[in-house]
Design an enzyme around this catalytic site. Structure first.
Site, mmCIF file in Angstrom:
data_model
loop_
_atom_site.group_PDB
_atom_site.id
_atom_site.type_symbol
_atom_site.label_atom_id
_atom_site.label_comp_id
_atom_site.label_asym_id
_atom_site.label_seq_id
_atom_site.Cartn_x
_atom_site.Cartn_y
_atom_site.Cartn_z
ATOM 1 N N SER A 177 -9.967 0.756 7.462
ATOM 2 C CA SER A 177 -9.376 0.948 5.973
ATOM 3 C C SER A 177 -8.676 -0.425 5.586
ATOM 4 C CB SER A 177 -8.134 1.869 6.179
ATOM 5 O OG SER A 177 -8.681 3.067 6.090
ATOM 6 N N LYS A 185 0.845 -1.106 0.068
ATOM 7 C CA LYS A 185 0.073 -0.039 -0.108
ATOM 8 C C LYS A 185 0.903 0.990 -0.051
ATOM 9 C CE LYS A 185 -3.464 2.553 2.875
ATOM 10 N NZ LYS A 185 -4.487 2.270 3.942
ATOM 11 N N SER A 200 -9.266 2.561 2.905
ATOM 12 C CA SER A 200 -8.215 3.279 2.186
ATOM 13 C C SER A 200 -7.329 2.247 1.563
ATOM 14 C CB SER A 200 -7.421 4.345 3.003
ATOM 15 O OG SER A 200 -6.630 3.725 3.919
#
Length: 456
Positions: free
Chosen positions: A179, A81, A155
């Protein structure tokens, strides 16, 4: 070896194939890069791909395998990520990069690299990782492999899309208020929000203790194998997946700190069905709520808003941020130090209440995302207050466990009437990752979810 099937099999199975010589690391990587080239133009899962560096890492991993070395992810392609530093690349966090390329890997990335995992690229996030959808003015919209007109969540949306599309078998995520769990729910994956401080995030807490790093995988074993590599404390996580948990006492909780939740019909039924399946596996499931009341809600919002403000204050160009992000930061600057300190101090009282509750119950079962999955563009042009208000209802079951820093497993349990995945969450006390992985592994063996794949 059918490389296409191996891509869909997940990180743990790929690691096994590499160990027994069924496939070579460079060949597996080339299959990953070919799949990525084919699907990423539609998905927009990756901000950047490290093709040349990954080829060098795969060749080195094969040399280590040939020499007899064994680690949980040696030679396995993984995604990172775009909130963790990867040496030589900028860390953009969904917007225009604010800092030069990183001089060193983040601790979790360094552990992956040392273990011989092959770093494929940085995956997309919303601006500063603020939202449960992955759409930015800088990088565009990341799309859900199950239906391209829907978001994969956020996210950690880019990571989830990459795993769900069979590009990589596991990826890192992070979770400050859902997230990891939201994208896992949206993409039909297993994800884990880990116990606070189980995984080193660097020199300081992010969002005042709310956020932590965790894995996403197609199977429970994929996430567990990654956790064995990136966790600071050994836990036998992959082994736990294959271990029978024994009969557990499970609390089915329907209440949030905001009060009774409005839960979409199919998602409520999925929770009930999950409870029945857990009972059939020999567990006791009782409908009851943790004794927290509304207390976690103000603690979360204070730490979230102030955390965003403190994050933005460190940026050299805050004017590059999206208007919605700047507005959240402006709200956070109104939170005084005294209010933040009071919120942090109040956490101890919540732990005392939960100690008694977890004396009676081993695990909590709760809904995940409460409504229909949003389409791409649902929040485009919406202001900060409107967006925050809407998503707060949908993630109502998530933030409590960020406030307390407890581990939570996001478990896929079905699909809705338009073919989008539905997930629930399993919560344990601090350090209960092995219990949650054992229970999740047992559930997956009885009710597997990976035979159904998105069609791209």
């Amino acid at each position: 070896m059918d490389l296409d099937e191996l891509l869909w099999s997940g990180a743990d199975a790929q690691a096994a194939a590499l160990r027994d010589g069924t496939v070579a690391a460079p060949d597996l990587l080339e299959a990953v890069l070919a799949r990525l080239d084919a699907v990423n133009p539609a998905l927009n899962a990756f901000r950047v791909v490290y093709a040349d560096q990954a080829r060098a890492q795969a060749a080195d991993a094969q040399r280590r395998l040939d020499a007899g070395e064994r680690t949980p992810l040696l030679g396995v392609p993984v995604a990172v990520k775009d909130d963790l530093d990867v040496a030589g690349d900028v860390t953009a966090m969904g917007g225009r990069p604010q800092f030069p390329p990183a001089a060193a890997d983040a601790p979790a990335v360094a552990r992956l690299r040392a273990a011989g995992a092959v770093l494929v690229g940085h995956t997309n996030t919303p601006d500063r990782c603020l939202w449960p959808f992955t759409e930015t003015l800088t990088n565009g919209a990341t799309r859900n492999p199950w239906q391209l007109d829907h978001t994969p969540g956020g996210s950690s949306g880019g990571s989830a899309a990459a795993v769900a599309a069979g590009v990589v078998g596991a990826a890192t995520g992070s979770d400050g208020g859902g997230s990891i769990r939201v994208p896992a729910n949206f993409c039909g994956l297993f994800g884990m929000k880990t116990t606070r401080d189980l995984i080193n995030m660097g020199d300081e807490e992010h969002w005042h203790g709310l956020a932590g790093v965790g894995p996403l995988g197609r199977h429970v074993a994929d996430a567990a194998a990654m956790l064995d590599v990136i966790a600071d404390r050994p836990g036998g996580y992959r082994q736990a997946v294959d271990t029978d948990p024994g009969p557990l006492r499970i609390a089915l909780s329907w209440r949030t700190p905001l009060g009774p939740a409005l839960i979409e019909r199919q998602r409520k039924q999925a929770v009930r069905d999950t409870a029945d399946r857990l009972r059939a596996l020999g567990h006791t499931v009782v409908v009851t709520d943790p004794p927290l009341g509304m207390r976690p809600s103000p603690q979360f919002i204070v730490r979230y808003l102030r955390g965003v403000a403190d994050d933005v204050a460190q940026l050299p160009h805050p004017e590059w941020l999206e208007p919605r992000t700047r507005r959240i930061a402006a709200l956070g600057r109104r939170v005084p130090d005294s209010t933040l300190a009071k919120a942090r101090a109040a956490e101890a009282g919540l732990h005392e209440l939960m100690a008694g509750f977890f004396g009676d119950y081993d695990v909590i079962l709760q809904p995940g995302w409460t409504g229909r999955q949003p389409r791409i563009g649902r929040f485009h042009g919406s202001g900060a207050s409107h967006t925050l208000g809407v998503v707060s209802q949908a993630i109502a079951f998530f933030p409590t466990w960020n406030v307390l820093g407890y581990p939570v497993a996001a478990l896929p349990v079905g699909f809705d009437d338009i073919g989008l995945p539905i997930g629930v969450q399993l919560v344990g006390p601090a350090g209960a990752e092995a219990t949650l992985l054992s229970l999740s592994g047992q559930y997956e063996r009885a009710h597997p979810w990976t035979s159904r794949r998105p069609v791209l």
